[in-house]
Design an enzyme around this catalytic site. Structure first.
Site, PDB file in Angstrom:
ATOM      1  CG  HIS A  88      -9.446 -26.387   9.917  1.00  0.00           C
ATOM      2  ND1 HIS A  88      -8.902 -25.179   9.536  1.00  0.00           N
ATOM      3  CD2 HIS A  88      -8.728 -27.346   9.259  1.00  0.00           C
ATOM      4  CE1 HIS A  88      -7.901 -25.392   8.705  1.00  0.00           C
ATOM      5  NE2 HIS A  88      -7.772 -26.701   8.514  1.00  0.00           N
TER       6      HIS A  88
ATOM      7  CG  ASP B  65     -10.808 -22.165  10.868  1.00  0.00           C
ATOM      8  OD1 ASP B  65     -10.299 -23.297  10.919  1.00  0.00           O
ATOM      9  OD2 ASP B  65     -11.300 -21.696   9.819  1.00  0.00           O
TER      10      ASP B  65
ATOM     11  CB  SER C 280      -6.322 -26.490   5.435  1.00  0.00           C
ATOM     12  OG  SER C 280      -5.537 -26.467   6.599  1.00  0.00           O
TER      13      SER C 280
END
Length: 308
Positions: A283, A251, A170
């Site tokens: 995610h 995602d 991320s």
């Protein structure tokens, strides 16, 4: 509102609702880190600079008397939460194969944020700081500089390192990508970066300016552009490392778009790059499962490190 939704990863998981998935993620990574610390030889809270957050946790393989590869893990948390203290969960499958794992700490926002209209020069003058020391803690420029500085520290302090592999998740994928385009002249060393695994990252920060994320980061457009890997893709040098861009099926479309376009930009510039789209992952579990030997990303990463 559309951007708010697209850049809110917790809204896209089919496993858990948005109010519980982040707490669940923290619990999983913290528990995994605790297990890793109990099973490996470690050096914790190693300072690589003078800042409060400038510390590393190192998980050594059983025999580290000779040379060994190192995987440097850079945590996510939208540049404002999480820490190295929940970032050792991926160590056991690698440590058991002779790879050292380093969990990087850096000063997350909102500590000492600069005015969004402030230039780097004005910030440094006001804070009496230089690029060789630090910018304001929690500023995007600082976070990028800190991660670069920690790699230089590792090279200087651990001559047994046989090659460095970056892994970021991320926001950490963003920071790892920024490391790939570093002028190492001022650091007096050139880390031997052999590979990078960028998981569910953000590579263009401009959309972030229009979301809740920037309420804490307080980035100006200039800062966002300066720190967007997508804007700094350079032609690959002969010794350029291999890059694996990873995205999860669940995602958001924006995260998936950014991963696809960044991998395409790298490929167009001559980099050796692959895009791995992991079915059934979101995610959060896309990175959590790195603690598992059987996980495909664990296996791919371990093979890449060990074949060097």
């Amino acid at each position: 509102q559309a951007l708010e939704d697209q850049y809110s990863p917790s809204r896209w998981s089919p496993r858990l609702d948005r109010d519980t998935i982040i707490d669940a993620h923290l619990a999983v990574t913290a528990a995994g880190t605790e297990r890793a610390r109990a099973s490996a030889q470690t050096s914790l809270h190693v300072p690589y600079g003078k800042g409060d957050g400038e510390k590393l946790d190192i998980y050594f393989p059983t025999d580290h008397s000779g040379t060994f590869p190192v995987l440097v893990y850079i945590h996510g948390g939208y540049w404002q939460c999480l820490s190295k203290d929940e970032s050792g969960f991926a160590a056991p499958p690698l440590v058991s194969q002779g790879v050292a794992v380093v969990a990087v700490g850096y000063d997350t926002a909102p500590k000492g944020r600069c005015c969004p209209a402030e230039t780097v020069a004005a910030c440094m003058a006001r804070c009496r700081l230089t690029l060789s020391s630090a910018l304001c803690p929690g500023h995007m420029d600082t976070m990028v500089l800190q991660v670069r500085r920690c790699l230089a520290f590792l090279v200087e302090q651990y001559p047994g390192i046989r090659g460095i592999y970056l892994c970021g998740h991320s926001a950490g994928a963003h920071l790892a990508a920024m490391v790939l385009f570093t002028d190492w002249t001022e650091f007096r060393v050139v880390p031997d970066i052999k590979g990078a695994v960028l998981v569910s990252g953000v590579y263009d920060l401009e959309p972030i300016l229009h979301t809740y994320v920037n309420d804490v980061l307080n980035m100006s457009r200039e800062v966002a552009q300066r720190n967007s890997p997508m804007r700094h893709v350079a032609p690959a040098m002969p010794a350029a490392c291999e890059v694996l861009v990873v995205v999860a099926q669940h995602d958001s479309p924006e995260f998936r778009r950014q991963s696809k376009e960044y991998s395409q930009a790298l490929r167009a510039a001559g980099w050796s790059v692959s895009l791995l789209d992991l079915a059934g992952m979101d995610h959060f579990d896309v990175i959590e499962k790195l603690s598992e030997n059987s996980y495909i990303l664990t296996q791919v990463g371990r093979r890449a490190v060990l074949r060097q």
